[in-house]
Scaffold this motif. Structure first.
Motif, PDB file in Angstrom:
ATOM      1  N   GLU A 168       7.853  -6.259  -9.236  1.00 51.50           N
ATOM      2  CA  GLU A 168       6.849  -7.282  -8.925  1.00 51.50           C
ATOM      3  C   GLU A 168       6.674  -7.486  -7.417  1.00 51.50           C
ATOM      4  OE1 GLU A 168       7.508 -10.917 -10.945  1.00 51.50           O
ATOM      5  OE2 GLU A 168       7.416 -10.035 -12.964  1.00 51.50           O
ATOM      6  N   ASN A 169       7.661  -7.047  -6.656  1.00 56.50           N
ATOM      7  CA  ASN A 169       7.629  -7.258  -5.205  1.00 56.50           C
ATOM      8  C   ASN A 169       7.233  -6.012  -4.411  1.00 56.50           C
ATOM      9  OD1 ASN A 169      10.194  -8.925  -6.372  1.00 56.50           O
ATOM     10  ND2 ASN A 169       9.049 -10.126  -4.850  1.00 56.50           N
ATOM     11  N   ILE A 170       7.502  -4.831  -4.976  1.00 59.64           N
ATOM     12  CA  ILE A 170       7.252  -3.583  -4.250  1.00 59.64           C
ATOM     13  C   ILE A 170       6.306  -2.702  -5.042  1.00 59.64           C
ATOM     14  CG2 ILE A 170       8.266  -1.565  -3.136  1.00 59.64           C
ATOM     15  CD1 ILE A 170      10.939  -3.068  -3.036  1.00 59.64           C
ATOM     16  N   GLU A 171       5.198  -2.365  -4.418  1.00 59.99           N
ATOM     17  CA  GLU A 171       4.223  -1.444  -5.009  1.00 59.99           C
ATOM     18  C   GLU A 171       4.327  -0.107  -4.291  1.00 59.99           C
ATOM     19  OE1 GLU A 171      -0.623  -0.765  -5.062  1.00 59.99           O
ATOM     20  OE2 GLU A 171       0.184  -2.738  -4.558  1.00 59.99           O
ATOM     21  N   THR A 172       4.247   0.988  -5.036  1.00 59.42           N
ATOM     22  CA  THR A 172       4.270   2.314  -4.419  1.00 59.42           C
ATOM     23  C   THR A 172       2.879   2.938  -4.437  1.00 59.42           C
ATOM     24  OG1 THR A 172       4.869   3.394  -6.511  1.00 59.42           O
ATOM     25  CG2 THR A 172       6.680   2.730  -5.050  1.00 59.42           C
ATOM     26  N   ARG A 173       2.564   3.689  -3.372  1.00 60.99           N
ATOM     27  CA  ARG A 173       1.277   4.380  -3.295  1.00 60.99           C
ATOM     28  C   ARG A 173       1.478   5.762  -2.675  1.00 60.99           C
ATOM     29  NH1 ARG A 173      -2.827  -0.262  -0.839  1.00 60.99           N
ATOM     30  NH2 ARG A 173      -2.422  -1.829  -2.457  1.00 60.99           N
ATOM     31  N   LEU A 174       0.928   6.770  -3.325  1.00 63.91           N
ATOM     32  CA  LEU A 174       0.890   8.111  -2.764  1.00 63.91           C
ATOM     33  C   LEU A 174      -0.220   8.131  -1.727  1.00 63.91           C
ATOM     34  CD1 LEU A 174       2.163  10.971  -3.093  1.00 63.91           C
ATOM     35  CD2 LEU A 174       0.234  11.500  -4.602  1.00 63.91           C
ATOM     36  N   SER A 175       0.150   8.351  -0.473  1.00 63.51           N
ATOM     37  CA  SER A 175      -0.840   8.195   0.596  1.00 63.51           C
ATOM     38  C   SER A 175      -0.469   9.034   1.803  1.00 63.51           C
ATOM     39  CB  SER A 175      -0.944   6.724   1.005  1.00 63.51           C
ATOM     40  OG  SER A 175      -1.807   6.548   2.104  1.00 63.51           O
ATOM     41  N   ASP A 176      -1.461   9.667   2.390  1.00 61.47           N
ATOM     42  CA  ASP A 176      -1.291  10.355   3.666  1.00 61.47           C
ATOM     43  C   ASP A 176      -1.396   9.300   4.755  1.00 61.47           C
ATOM     44  OD1 ASP A 176      -1.312  11.912   5.909  1.00 61.47           O
ATOM     45  OD2 ASP A 176      -2.994  13.178   5.307  1.00 61.47           O
ATOM     46  N   GLY A 177      -0.267   8.919   5.311  1.00 61.45           N
ATOM     47  CA  GLY A 177      -0.243   7.843   6.294  1.00 61.45           C
ATOM     48  C   GLY A 177      -0.729   6.542   5.694  1.00 61.45           C
ATOM     49  N   MET A 178      -1.728   5.924   6.320  1.00 57.46           N
ATOM     50  CA  MET A 178      -2.265   4.638   5.884  1.00 57.46           C
ATOM     51  C   MET A 178      -3.575   4.785   5.114  1.00 57.46           C
ATOM     52  SD  MET A 178      -1.508   2.699   9.499  1.00 57.46           S
ATOM     53  CE  MET A 178      -2.850   1.535   9.248  1.00 57.46           C
ATOM     54  N   ASP A 179      -3.877   6.007   4.655  1.00 58.12           N
ATOM     55  CA  ASP A 179      -5.174   6.258   4.004  1.00 58.12           C
ATOM     56  C   ASP A 179      -5.460   5.310   2.846  1.00 58.12           C
ATOM     57  OD1 ASP A 179      -5.723   8.213   5.794  1.00 58.12           O
ATOM     58  OD2 ASP A 179      -5.549   9.904   4.410  1.00 58.12           O
ATOM     59  N   LYS A 180      -4.437   4.962   2.081  1.00 58.14           N
ATOM     60  CA  LYS A 180      -4.625   4.130   0.887  1.00 58.14           C
ATOM     61  C   LYS A 180      -4.381   2.646   1.160  1.00 58.14           C
ATOM     62  CE  LYS A 180      -5.382   7.792  -1.619  1.00 58.14           C
ATOM     63  NZ  LYS A 180      -6.760   8.127  -2.039  1.00 58.14           N
ATOM     64  N   LEU A 181      -4.357   2.276   2.432  1.00 54.71           N
ATOM     65  CA  LEU A 181      -4.150   0.874   2.803  1.00 54.71           C
ATOM     66  C   LEU A 181      -5.466   0.277   3.265  1.00 54.71           C
ATOM     67  CD1 LEU A 181      -1.831  -1.248   3.114  1.00 54.71           C
ATOM     68  CD2 LEU A 181      -1.746  -0.590   5.534  1.00 54.71           C
ATOM     69  N   SER A 182      -5.790  -0.893   2.763  1.00 53.30           N
ATOM     70  CA  SER A 182      -7.048  -1.567   3.115  1.00 53.30           C
ATOM     71  C   SER A 182      -6.802  -2.717   4.072  1.00 53.30           C
ATOM     72  CB  SER A 182      -7.743  -2.080   1.850  1.00 53.30           C
ATOM     73  OG  SER A 182      -8.029  -1.016   0.964  1.00 53.30           O
ATOM     74  N   LYS A 183      -7.872  -3.223   4.660  1.00 48.55           N
ATOM     75  CA  LYS A 183      -7.782  -4.352   5.580  1.00 48.55           C
ATOM     76  C   LYS A 183      -7.183  -5.571   4.896  1.00 48.55           C
ATOM     77  CE  LYS A 183     -11.682  -3.495   8.733  1.00 48.55           C
ATOM     78  NZ  LYS A 183     -12.956  -4.063   9.225  1.00 48.55           N
ATOM     79  N   ASN A 184      -6.343  -6.283   5.652  1.00 44.14           N
ATOM     80  CA  ASN A 184      -5.801  -7.588   5.245  1.00 44.14           C
ATOM     81  C   ASN A 184      -4.888  -7.537   4.021  1.00 44.14           C
ATOM     82  OD1 ASN A 184      -7.220  -8.996   7.344  1.00 44.14           O
ATOM     83  ND2 ASN A 184      -9.088  -8.804   6.105  1.00 44.14           N
ATOM     84  N   GLU A 185      -4.419  -6.349   3.647  1.00 42.63           N
ATOM     85  CA  GLU A 185      -3.450  -6.270   2.545  1.00 42.63           C
ATOM     86  C   GLU A 185      -2.045  -6.644   3.009  1.00 42.63           C
ATOM     87  OE1 GLU A 185      -3.968  -3.441  -1.012  1.00 42.63           O
ATOM     88  OE2 GLU A 185      -4.294  -2.180   0.759  1.00 42.63           O
ATOM     89  N   VAL A 186      -1.760  -6.372   4.284  1.00 40.30           N
ATOM     90  CA  VAL A 186      -0.423  -6.654   4.804  1.00 40.30           C
ATOM     91  C   VAL A 186      -0.530  -7.312   6.178  1.00 40.30           C
ATOM     92  CG1 VAL A 186       0.668  -4.754   3.537  1.00 40.30           C
ATOM     93  CG2 VAL A 186      -0.210  -4.347   5.847  1.00 40.30           C
ATOM     94  N   ASP A 187       0.589  -7.881   6.614  1.00 38.51           N
ATOM     95  CA  ASP A 187       0.685  -8.491   7.944  1.00 38.51           C
ATOM     96  C   ASP A 187       1.404  -7.577   8.929  1.00 38.51           C
ATOM     97  OD1 ASP A 187      -0.277 -11.138   6.934  1.00 38.51           O
ATOM     98  OD2 ASP A 187       1.610 -11.021   5.810  1.00 38.51           O
ATOM     99  N   THR A 188       2.324  -6.768   8.395  1.00 38.84           N
ATOM    100  CA  THR A 188       3.142  -5.878   9.219  1.00 38.84           C
ATOM    101  C   THR A 188       3.028  -4.449   8.726  1.00 38.84           C
ATOM    102  OG1 THR A 188       4.776  -7.610   9.714  1.00 38.84           O
ATOM    103  CG2 THR A 188       5.502  -5.335   9.975  1.00 38.84           C
ATOM    104  N   ILE A 189       2.815  -3.535   9.660  1.00 35.62           N
ATOM    105  CA  ILE A 189       2.909  -2.103   9.365  1.00 35.62           C
ATOM    106  C   ILE A 189       4.212  -1.605   9.956  1.00 35.62           C
ATOM    107  CG2 ILE A 189       1.939   0.178   9.840  1.00 35.62           C
ATOM    108  CD1 ILE A 189      -0.829  -1.193   9.891  1.00 35.62           C
ATOM    109  N   LEU A 190       5.016  -0.965   9.136  1.00 37.70           N
ATOM    110  CA  LEU A 190       6.323  -0.455   9.558  1.00 37.70           C
ATOM    111  C   LEU A 190       6.312   1.071   9.429  1.00 37.70           C
ATOM    112  CD1 LEU A 190       9.774  -1.921   8.517  1.00 37.70           C
ATOM    113  CD2 LEU A 190       9.360   0.538   8.436  1.00 37.70           C
TER     114      LEU A 190
END
Length: 249
Positions: free
Chosen positions: A70-92
Protein backbone atom coordinates in the motif's frame (compact mmCIF):
# COMPACT_ATOMS: atom_id res chain seq x y z
CA UNK A 1 13.98 -7.10 5.32
CA UNK A 2 16.50 -6.57 8.09
CA UNK A 3 17.97 -3.06 8.21
CA UNK A 4 21.40 -4.68 8.20
CA UNK A 5 20.90 -5.52 4.53
CA UNK A 6 20.95 -1.90 3.47
CA UNK A 7 24.37 -0.30 3.09
CA UNK A 8 25.51 2.69 5.09
CA UNK A 9 25.61 4.61 1.80
CA UNK A 10 21.92 4.02 1.13
CA UNK A 11 20.99 4.82 4.73
CA UNK A 12 22.76 8.17 4.40
CA UNK A 13 21.05 8.84 1.08
CA UNK A 14 17.65 8.01 2.57
CA UNK A 15 18.30 10.22 5.60
CA UNK A 16 18.49 13.26 3.31
CA UNK A 17 14.86 12.88 2.22
CA UNK A 18 12.64 15.48 3.85
CA UNK A 19 10.30 13.75 6.29
CA UNK A 20 6.81 13.26 4.94
CA UNK A 21 7.76 13.74 1.29
CA UNK A 22 6.45 11.44 -1.42
CA UNK A 23 9.45 9.88 -3.14
CA UNK A 24 10.35 8.52 -6.57
CA UNK A 25 13.31 6.14 -6.24
CA UNK A 26 14.81 6.03 -9.74
CA UNK A 27 16.83 2.89 -10.45
CA UNK A 28 15.39 1.29 -7.33
CA UNK A 29 17.11 -2.07 -7.88
CA UNK A 30 15.64 -4.38 -5.17
CA UNK A 31 13.70 -1.57 -3.41
CA UNK A 32 15.88 -1.63 -0.30
CA UNK A 33 15.94 2.17 -0.09
CA UNK A 34 12.18 2.42 -0.66
CA UNK A 35 11.51 -0.10 2.10
CA UNK A 36 13.92 1.70 4.44
CA UNK A 37 12.14 5.02 3.81
CA UNK A 38 8.76 3.56 4.74
CA UNK A 39 9.90 1.45 7.70
CA UNK A 40 11.74 4.38 9.24
CA UNK A 41 8.74 6.69 8.75
CA UNK A 42 10.70 9.09 6.55
CA UNK A 43 8.09 8.75 3.79
CA UNK A 44 4.69 7.07 3.55
CA UNK A 45 4.58 6.89 -0.25
CA UNK A 46 7.34 5.70 -2.62
CA UNK A 47 7.28 4.95 -6.33
CA UNK A 48 10.11 2.47 -6.98
CA UNK A 49 11.19 2.65 -10.63
CA UNK A 50 13.71 0.63 -12.62
CA UNK A 51 14.50 0.05 -16.29
CA UNK A 52 15.15 -3.67 -15.78
CA UNK A 53 12.41 -6.26 -15.23
CA UNK A 54 14.58 -8.61 -13.14
CA UNK A 55 15.43 -6.20 -10.32
CA UNK A 56 11.88 -4.82 -10.36
CA UNK A 57 10.43 -8.30 -9.89
CA UNK A 58 12.80 -8.82 -6.97
CA UNK A 59 11.71 -5.44 -5.62
CA UNK A 60 8.07 -6.57 -5.72
CA UNK A 61 8.97 -9.73 -3.78
CA UNK A 62 10.74 -7.65 -1.10
CA UNK A 63 7.86 -5.18 -0.87
CA UNK A 64 5.30 -7.98 -0.45
CA UNK A 65 7.51 -9.74 2.11
CA UNK A 66 7.49 -6.55 4.16
CA UNK A 67 3.73 -6.00 3.65
CA UNK A 68 4.28 -2.56 2.14
CA UNK A 69 2.24 -2.90 -1.06
CA UNK A 70 0.00 0.00 0.00
CA UNK A 71 2.99 2.29 0.49
CA UNK A 72 5.32 1.32 -2.37
CA UNK A 73 4.33 1.16 -6.02
CA UNK A 74 6.67 -0.31 -8.63
CA UNK A 75 6.97 0.90 -12.22
CA UNK A 76 9.03 -0.39 -15.12
CA UNK A 77 10.52 2.82 -16.46
CA UNK A 78 13.51 4.16 -18.33
CA UNK A 79 14.59 6.81 -15.85
CA UNK A 80 11.65 9.09 -15.04
CA UNK A 81 9.68 8.32 -18.22
CA UNK A 82 6.72 6.88 -16.30
CA UNK A 83 6.64 9.66 -13.70
CA UNK A 84 4.14 12.50 -14.05
CA UNK A 85 4.06 16.02 -12.65
CA UNK A 86 3.20 16.44 -8.96
CA UNK A 87 3.20 12.71 -8.18
CA UNK A 88 6.12 13.07 -5.79
CA UNK A 89 7.93 15.72 -3.74
CA UNK A 90 11.40 14.15 -3.85
CA UNK A 91 13.30 12.48 -6.66
CA UNK A 92 16.01 10.15 -5.39
CA UNK A 93 18.73 8.83 -7.72
CA UNK A 94 21.73 6.94 -6.34
CA UNK A 95 24.52 4.79 -7.69
CA UNK A 96 24.68 6.21 -11.22
CA UNK A 97 27.24 8.30 -13.09
CA UNK A 98 26.86 12.06 -13.18
CA UNK A 99 26.12 12.22 -16.90
CA UNK A 100 23.39 9.60 -16.59
CA UNK A 101 21.79 11.37 -13.63
CA UNK A 102 21.74 14.61 -15.62
CA UNK A 103 20.25 12.82 -18.63
CA UNK A 104 17.49 11.29 -16.51
CA UNK A 105 16.60 14.66 -14.94
CA UNK A 106 16.81 16.65 -18.16
CA UNK A 107 14.74 14.15 -20.16
CA UNK A 108 11.81 14.91 -17.82
CA UNK A 109 12.80 18.40 -16.80
CA UNK A 110 9.18 19.53 -16.50
CA UNK A 111 8.57 16.82 -13.87
CA UNK A 112 11.81 17.46 -11.99
CA UNK A 113 11.16 21.20 -11.77
CA UNK A 114 7.81 20.57 -10.05
CA UNK A 115 9.56 18.70 -7.20
CA UNK A 116 10.64 20.27 -3.94
CA UNK A 117 13.78 18.16 -3.51
CA UNK A 118 16.37 16.16 -5.43
CA UNK A 119 18.50 13.67 -3.46
CA UNK A 120 21.37 12.51 -5.64
CA UNK A 121 24.34 10.22 -5.13
CA UNK A 122 26.44 10.39 -8.29
CA UNK A 123 29.24 7.87 -8.71
CA UNK A 124 31.39 10.03 -10.99
CA UNK A 125 31.58 13.43 -12.72
CA UNK A 126 29.96 15.09 -9.75
CA UNK A 127 30.92 18.55 -11.03
CA UNK A 128 28.52 18.03 -13.94
CA UNK A 129 25.68 17.30 -11.52
CA UNK A 130 26.39 20.44 -9.48
CA UNK A 131 26.37 22.55 -12.64
CA UNK A 132 23.18 20.98 -13.94
CA UNK A 133 21.35 21.53 -10.66
CA UNK A 134 22.15 25.22 -10.89
CA UNK A 135 20.90 25.33 -14.47
CA UNK A 136 17.68 23.60 -13.38
CA UNK A 137 16.99 26.16 -10.67
CA UNK A 138 17.90 23.95 -7.71
CA UNK A 139 20.09 24.98 -4.79
CA UNK A 140 22.34 22.53 -2.95
CA UNK A 141 21.55 22.88 0.75
CA UNK A 142 23.64 19.98 1.99
CA UNK A 143 26.40 17.76 0.67
CA UNK A 144 28.37 15.01 2.35
CA UNK A 145 31.24 12.74 1.37
CA UNK A 146 31.45 9.35 3.04
CA UNK A 147 33.41 6.12 2.80
CA UNK A 148 31.46 2.88 2.55
CA UNK A 149 33.07 -0.45 1.75
CA UNK A 150 36.34 1.38 1.05
CA UNK A 151 34.75 3.55 -1.64
CA UNK A 152 34.11 7.30 -1.71
CA UNK A 153 30.57 8.57 -2.18
CA UNK A 154 29.09 12.06 -2.48
CA UNK A 155 25.52 12.68 -1.37
CA UNK A 156 23.70 15.84 -2.47
CA UNK A 157 20.48 17.35 -1.11
CA UNK A 158 19.17 20.02 -3.50
CA UNK A 159 16.01 22.09 -3.10
CA UNK A 160 13.87 23.91 -5.62
CA UNK A 161 14.73 27.61 -5.61
CA UNK A 162 11.01 28.40 -5.51
CA UNK A 163 10.84 27.07 -1.93
CA UNK A 164 10.58 29.92 0.61
CA UNK A 165 12.53 27.95 3.20
CA UNK A 166 15.82 28.26 1.30
CA UNK A 167 15.84 32.03 0.75
CA UNK A 168 18.65 32.58 3.26
CA UNK A 169 20.78 29.88 1.67
CA UNK A 170 20.19 31.38 -1.78
CA UNK A 171 21.30 34.82 -0.56
CA UNK A 172 24.48 33.29 0.88
CA UNK A 173 25.04 31.37 -2.36
CA UNK A 174 24.64 34.53 -4.44
CA UNK A 175 27.41 36.24 -2.48
CA UNK A 176 29.76 33.25 -2.31
CA UNK A 177 29.37 32.19 -5.94
CA UNK A 178 29.88 35.67 -7.38
CA UNK A 179 33.59 35.04 -6.91
CA UNK A 180 34.86 33.10 -9.95
CA UNK A 181 37.29 31.04 -7.88
CA UNK A 182 34.61 30.07 -5.36
CA UNK A 183 32.27 29.10 -8.18
CA UNK A 184 34.89 26.79 -9.73
CA UNK A 185 35.72 25.28 -6.34
CA UNK A 186 32.01 24.70 -5.75
CA UNK A 187 31.64 22.82 -9.03
CA UNK A 188 34.79 20.77 -8.50
CA UNK A 189 34.64 19.95 -4.79
CA UNK A 190 31.32 21.11 -3.31
CA UNK A 191 30.64 24.29 -1.37
CA UNK A 192 29.49 22.58 1.82
CA UNK A 193 32.25 20.00 1.82
CA UNK A 194 34.79 22.84 1.77
CA UNK A 195 33.01 25.16 4.20
CA UNK A 196 32.33 22.31 6.65
CA UNK A 197 35.94 21.10 6.26
CA UNK A 198 34.90 17.58 5.41
CA UNK A 199 37.82 15.41 6.56
CA UNK A 200 37.30 12.79 3.85
CA UNK A 201 37.51 15.44 1.15
CA UNK A 202 40.63 16.82 2.84
CA UNK A 203 42.32 13.41 2.73
CA UNK A 204 41.25 12.93 -0.89
CA UNK A 205 42.55 16.34 -2.00
CA UNK A 206 45.83 15.87 -0.11
CA UNK A 207 46.50 12.52 -1.80
CA UNK A 208 45.44 13.94 -5.17
CA UNK A 209 47.76 16.92 -4.74
CA UNK A 210 50.73 14.70 -3.94
CA UNK A 211 49.95 12.44 -6.89
CA UNK A 212 49.65 15.33 -9.35
CA UNK A 213 52.94 16.82 -8.16
CA UNK A 214 54.62 13.48 -8.79
CA UNK A 215 53.08 13.13 -12.29
CA UNK A 216 54.02 16.70 -13.26
CA UNK A 217 57.58 16.12 -12.05
CA UNK A 218 57.87 12.98 -14.20
CA UNK A 219 56.36 14.66 -17.27
CA UNK A 220 58.82 17.54 -16.98
CA UNK A 221 61.56 15.16 -18.13
CA UNK A 222 60.09 15.55 -21.62
CA UNK A 223 58.46 18.94 -21.18
CA UNK A 224 58.09 19.91 -24.85
CA UNK A 225 56.21 16.72 -25.71
CA UNK A 226 53.94 16.93 -22.64
CA UNK A 227 53.34 20.68 -22.51
CA UNK A 228 49.53 20.51 -22.92
CA UNK A 229 49.17 17.71 -20.38
CA UNK A 230 51.37 19.52 -17.88
CA UNK A 231 49.29 22.69 -18.27
CA UNK A 232 46.08 20.73 -17.64
CA UNK A 233 47.51 19.02 -14.57
CA UNK A 234 48.86 22.28 -13.17
CA UNK A 235 45.39 23.80 -13.47
CA UNK A 236 43.91 20.87 -11.54
CA UNK A 237 46.65 21.20 -8.93
CA UNK A 238 45.98 24.93 -8.57
CA UNK A 239 42.31 24.34 -7.75
CA UNK A 240 43.13 21.50 -5.36
CA UNK A 241 45.53 23.76 -3.45
CA UNK A 242 42.92 26.51 -3.34
CA UNK A 243 40.43 23.97 -1.99
CA UNK A 244 42.89 22.89 0.69
CA UNK A 245 43.23 26.52 1.81
CA UNK A 246 39.74 26.19 3.33
CA UNK A 247 41.15 23.78 5.87
CA UNK A 248 43.66 26.40 7.03
CA UNK A 249 40.99 29.01 7.86
Amino acid sequence: MDNLRISNRLKRVASCVSKGNRVADIGCDHAYTAIYLIKNKISNRVIAMDINKGPLEKAKVNIIANKLEENIETRLSDGMDKLSKNEVDTILISGMGGRLINKILNNKIEVAKECKQLVLQPQAEIFLVRKNLEDMGFVIVYEDMIIDDNKLYNIIDARNSSEDSINAIMQEDNVWLKNDLNRELHYRFGKYLLKNKNIILFEYLTKKSNKLEEIIHNLNSNKDKNIDRIKELKEDLYYIREGLRYYEM
